[in-house]
Design an enzyme around this catalytic site. Sequence first.
Site, PDB file in Angstrom:
ATOM      1  CB  CYS A  70     -26.155 -62.269 -75.646  1.00  0.00           C
ATOM      2  SG  CYS A  70     -25.159 -62.369 -77.153  1.00  0.00           S
ATOM      3  CG  HIS A  82     -25.618 -56.545 -76.721  1.00  0.00           C
ATOM      4  ND1 HIS A  82     -25.918 -57.224 -75.569  1.00  0.00           N
ATOM      5  CD2 HIS A  82     -25.436 -57.507 -77.671  1.00  0.00           C
ATOM      6  CE1 HIS A  82     -25.916 -58.527 -75.809  1.00  0.00           C
ATOM      7  NE2 HIS A  82     -25.636 -58.732 -77.078  1.00  0.00           N
ATOM      8  CD  GLU A  83     -26.448 -56.571 -81.480  1.00  0.00           C
ATOM      9  OE1 GLU A  83     -25.671 -57.283 -82.134  1.00  0.00           O
ATOM     10  OE2 GLU A  83     -27.245 -57.036 -80.637  1.00  0.00           O
ATOM     11  CG  HIS A 114     -22.026 -59.218 -80.449  1.00  0.00           C
ATOM     12  ND1 HIS A 114     -21.590 -60.401 -79.898  1.00  0.00           N
ATOM     13  CD2 HIS A 114     -23.317 -59.081 -80.052  1.00  0.00           C
ATOM     14  CE1 HIS A 114     -22.579 -60.951 -79.200  1.00  0.00           C
ATOM     15  NE2 HIS A 114     -23.638 -60.170 -79.273  1.00  0.00           N
TER      16      HIS A 114
HETATM   17 ZN    ZN Z   1     -25.396 -60.420 -78.256  1.00  0.00          ZN
END
Ligand code: ZN
Length: 220
Positions: free
Chosen positions: A131, A173-174, A177
């Site tokens: 990341c 993953h995004e 966030h």
């Molecule tokens: Zn990330």
Amino acid sequence: MFPDAKPTDFSAARIHETVQQVLAAGVLPAIVQAGHPVLRQLAAPFDGQLSGAELGQLIDLMRSVMHKAPGVGLAAPQLGIPLQLAVLEDQFDVDPEVAAARGREPLPFFAMLNPFYQPTNASTVAFYEGCLSVNGLQAAVNRPESVRLDFTAPDGTRQQREFTGWQARIVQHETDHVHGILYLDRAELRSISSNAEYSARWAQPDISLARKELGFLPGP
Ligand code: ZN
């Protein structure tokens, strides 16, 4: 597993002001690192805090930051902006054996607002990921292999798309966030490796050697 992130306390006006500062700076903004509180907030859903032109400029800027890093995704909280916006793009040349093992296919650029995802079946798959907001580390994360993503496109249309393999990993993953979740929250902690140790030892197409040697995800 872990508690839900608290909604951001940024007002719409403060989000607008933060974006204006980033856009006016004239240089690419720094990517904030783990420990920055915005990374741990449930970002505000986009509901017109920015004009269409400002949103377009922010998306262009985020794409430039992502390319420079380089990375395959960037979420607004990674610039200290608690807004449910992320950009994704994977056009990297990858070793064919690695690409095949990881189901990694090119992902054309797109931006998503107010995303959420659901697994489309029970299959999960574990690979190392990193990341841009957690410099220096890589860790294995077991994630759903395929997901259905719901999001709003920058033109305001609501869209639904299915992703599998590495694309599904980037999407998760995004999306995480903007919900205040970092990949380490979902990672196999015994797999955590410095970039140097990862490159030297665990960059094989799959994670079977790392599993055995570091002792995570025990299996056959
Ligand atoms: Zn990330």
